[in-house]
Design a protein around this motif. Structure first.
Motif, PDB file in Angstrom:
ATOM      1  N   ILE A   7       0.838  -1.206   0.000  1.00  0.00           N
ATOM      2  CA  ILE A   7       0.000   0.000   0.000  1.00  0.00           C
ATOM      3  C   ILE A   7       0.869   1.251   0.000  1.00  0.00           C
ATOM      4  O   ILE A   7       0.601   2.217  -0.737  1.00  0.00           O
ATOM      5  N   ALA A   8       1.939   1.234   0.807  1.00  0.00           N
ATOM      6  CA  ALA A   8       2.820   2.397   0.888  1.00  0.00           C
ATOM      7  C   ALA A   8       3.546   2.654  -0.427  1.00  0.00           C
ATOM      8  O   ALA A   8       3.816   3.809  -0.786  1.00  0.00           O
ATOM      9  N   ILE A   9       3.873   1.603  -1.157  1.00  0.00           N
ATOM     10  CA  ILE A   9       4.503   1.766  -2.474  1.00  0.00           C
ATOM     11  C   ILE A   9       3.487   2.216  -3.508  1.00  0.00           C
ATOM     12  O   ILE A   9       3.761   3.073  -4.355  1.00  0.00           O
ATOM     13  N   ALA A  10       2.286   1.647  -3.426  1.00  0.00           N
ATOM     14  CA  ALA A  10       1.268   1.912  -4.451  1.00  0.00           C
ATOM     15  C   ALA A  10       0.692   3.320  -4.352  1.00  0.00           C
ATOM     16  O   ALA A  10       0.384   3.947  -5.383  1.00  0.00           O
ATOM     17  N   LEU A  11       0.509   3.840  -3.150  1.00  0.00           N
ATOM     18  CA  LEU A  11      -0.140   5.142  -2.991  1.00  0.00           C
ATOM     19  C   LEU A  11       0.564   6.260  -3.773  1.00  0.00           C
ATOM     20  O   LEU A  11      -0.072   6.947  -4.578  1.00  0.00           O
ATOM     21  N   PRO A  12       1.854   6.507  -3.550  1.00  0.00           N
ATOM     22  CA  PRO A  12       2.497   7.566  -4.330  1.00  0.00           C
ATOM     23  C   PRO A  12       2.562   7.257  -5.817  1.00  0.00           C
ATOM     24  O   PRO A  12       2.503   8.174  -6.646  1.00  0.00           O
ATOM     25  N   ALA A  13       2.682   5.972  -6.172  1.00  0.00           N
ATOM     26  CA  ALA A  13       2.692   5.611  -7.595  1.00  0.00           C
ATOM     27  C   ALA A  13       1.360   5.967  -8.251  1.00  0.00           C
ATOM     28  O   ALA A  13       1.316   6.520  -9.364  1.00  0.00           O
ATOM     29  N   MET A 161       9.486   4.510  -5.404  1.00  0.00           N
ATOM     30  CA  MET A 161      10.701   3.727  -5.632  1.00  0.00           C
ATOM     31  C   MET A 161      11.605   3.716  -4.403  1.00  0.00           C
ATOM     32  O   MET A 161      12.267   2.707  -4.120  1.00  0.00           O
ATOM     33  N   MET A 162      11.635   4.830  -3.669  1.00  0.00           N
ATOM     34  CA  MET A 162      12.469   4.883  -2.459  1.00  0.00           C
ATOM     35  C   MET A 162      11.962   3.901  -1.413  1.00  0.00           C
ATOM     36  O   MET A 162      12.751   3.193  -0.770  1.00  0.00           O
ATOM     37  N   ILE A 163      10.665   3.854  -1.235  1.00  0.00           N
ATOM     38  CA  ILE A 163      10.099   2.892  -0.288  1.00  0.00           C
ATOM     39  C   ILE A 163      10.378   1.474  -0.768  1.00  0.00           C
ATOM     40  O   ILE A 163      10.758   0.589   0.007  1.00  0.00           O
TER      41      ILE A 163
END
Length: 539
Positions: A7-13, A161-163
């Motif tokens: 979820i943390a990767i997908a949200l900003p993407a 990408m950083m996460i």
């Protein structure tokens, strides 16, 4: 189980895609010029100046983009805070929130993520910095045709990408994130940067990073050939797939990863891309570049070089310690001679990263704990310093030290914040970087007193370049060019205030960070020393 990391990767993407999908609304050239003129009349390019209205729908579109970016970055932070509250500190040395799904089964590639205490703190640091960078850049691109639409989309793409790179537990997935980060940063410097040399700086950054990435790719392939898997958990340890790796092969694979990480960190002598890239970047870009992306290099040394190839580490300890000492002294000496504030802060970071790599390769629990803690505290302290420098640049329209004098007389709050962030950069006791540096020194001295004594030179030089910059810019008679400066606005206070609070709080009470970091650092030391001892016994 809630897939927190996904979820943390997908949200900003998703936020980045949404911004790119918004209808493009251009601002007429004449009205953009009026906006720039209004800013210039507000006191040397003051970030808080009143701006002329843009075309109908143009201003609304630009403001919506900023609000969407800020909203997604804050939502990501909230998700990670929720995940952190569920993190088991008593088991901080092991991977938690693990997700593992086949991605390319034929080649043994998985979408595999998870965090230990070190990865968690670095991810949280990244998520804290991103919304502050968005706020700092709120008015930076108002004179552009797209109002900075592309820049804000790139910020969110980079956050995803950083996460991902800190959370990846599949070596191939880590490599994908490691290389993919280059794309948004390249455009953030080359298209949205500062000065006439920004394109050249972006290309140099890309070429250096790609060269390191290609070397690392060979090593990644070697890991799969010899280990039969890309999963980090299956590769490490006494019973891992790489446990029986031939010592000569292990050393070559170690070098493949280390060179890529040394370029990313950056270490001397593969550091030359950083001052140029930071000098050509917007302050917000520099925060993410130096505060987060460069940590991927030192994190990679801890997670991959140390734990995948523990038998090879002993061979390279002293060469890396020597390079670290050169980085510490060289970066500090070069910082003293800089006339540009952005480049000065970049050179200070080369020196700071020397302390981090020195702590990692001293191979003691204190030094590695200090090095991991240094990554987090350096991100906050140097991020705050870059942001404050950005506020000065926005007001004066220049980053040259000689263009400032007596700022304290007209903007005392801004000067005070500049002083605190500068003192954090030289690791003043009571501020967060101090405990990191202290732990590194304690651990390195236990390893060998000579490197610890040499590294002290960097501490002395840090006081020189920080206090010299503060004296030249903030004190003395007020220059005519800064006489119209305004003090910190409400928005700017929200940009630097949270970082100042973190620097002070973790300077006085670092225990929460240590509770998360120390078990993971000790695990790395144990794996390295035990495997090296077993190799020595076998010989």
């Amino acid at each position: 189980m809630i897939p927190w990391l996904t979820i943390a990767i997908a949200l900003p993407a998703i936020g980045a895609v949404l911004i790119w999908a918004l209808p493009r609304v251009k601002t007429p050239v004449g009205e953009r010029a009026a906006s720039v003129a209004a800013t210039a009349e507000g006191g040397g390019g003051t970030a808080t100046a009143v701006r002329a209205p843009t075309a109908v729908g143009g201003a609304a579109s630009a403001e919506n983009v900023k609000r969407i970016t800020l909203g997604f970055s804050l939502a990501t932070l909230l998700v990670l805070v929720g995940m952190t509250l569920r993190f088991d500190l008593s088991n901080a040395g092991s991977l938690q929130f693990v997700e593992e799904y086949p991605w390319i089964p034929r080649f043994g590639v998985h979408y595999a993520v998870g965090v230990d205490g070190i990865a968690l703190t670095l991810i949280l640091m990244s998520a804290i910095l991103v919304p502050l960078v968005v706020l700092a850049a709120w008015r930076e691109h108002d004179d552009r045709e797209d109002g900075g639409r592309g820049y804000f989309a790139l910020i969110l793409a980079l956050e995803a990408m950083m996460i991902g790179v800190f959370a990846a537990t599949d070596v191939f997935l880590f490599y994908v994130f490691f290389e993919a980060m280059l794309i948004p940063v390249y455009f953030m410097i080359g298209r949205y940067g500062r000065g006439d040399d920004r394109a050249k700086a972006a290309v140099k950054f890309l070429l250096y990073s790609l060269a390191g990435g290609l070397i690392m790719l060979v090593a990644v392939i070697g890991v799969f050939v010899h280990g039969g898997t890309f999963l980090w958990a299956d590769l490490v340890g006494a019973n891992g797939a790489l446990a029986a790796l031939d010592p000569s092969t292990a050393r070559w694979l170690f070098l493949g990863f280390f060179i890529a990480f040394a370029i990313k960190a950056p270490m001397w002598p593969v550091h030359t891309w950083l001052p140029q890239a930071a000098g050509a970047s917007r302050p917000g870009t520099a925060v993410l570049l130096v505060g987060v992306l460069d940590k991927v290099g030192t994190y990679g040394m801890l997670r991959y070089c140390m734990e995948l190839f523990p038998d090879a580490v002993e061979v390279f300890v002293w060469p890396v310690v020597a390079l670290s000492l050169v980085s510490i002294v060289y970066g500090a000496v070069l910082a003293i001679g800089q006339s540009d504030m952005m480049r000065l802060v970049a050179y200070t970071s080369i020196s700071h990263f020397g302390f981090i790599t020195l702590g990692i390769f001293a191979l003691t629990p204190q030094s590695q704990t200090g090095a991991a803690l240094y990554m987090v505290n350096h991100g906050f302290a140097t991020g705050a310093l870059f942001l404050v420098v950005g506020l000065l640049i926005a007001r004066r329209g220049s980053s040259r030290i000689e263009d400032f004098s007596g700022v304290r007389n007209v903007a005392p709050k801004l000067a005070g914040v500049f002083l605190v962030t500068g003192l954090a950069g030289l690791a003043l006791p009571g501020l967060a970087p101090f405990i990191s540096e202290f732990l590194v020194f304690v651990g390195v001295y236990a390893f060998n007193p000579v490197p610890a004594v040499i590294a002290v030179i960097g501490v002395v030089l840090a006081a020189l370049y920080i206090l010299w910059m503060y004296q030249r810019t903030m004190t003395g008679p007020t220059a005519e060019s800064v006489s119209g400066f305004t003090d910190l606005s409400a928005r700017e206070s929200w940009v630097v205030g949270p970082l100042l609070a973190l620097i002070i709080v973790f300077g006085l009470y670092p225990q929460p960070l240590l509770d998360a970091i120390e078990p993971a650092a000790e695990r790395t030391v144990v794996v390295t020393t035990v495997d090296s001892a077993e190799e020595g016994g076998a010989e």
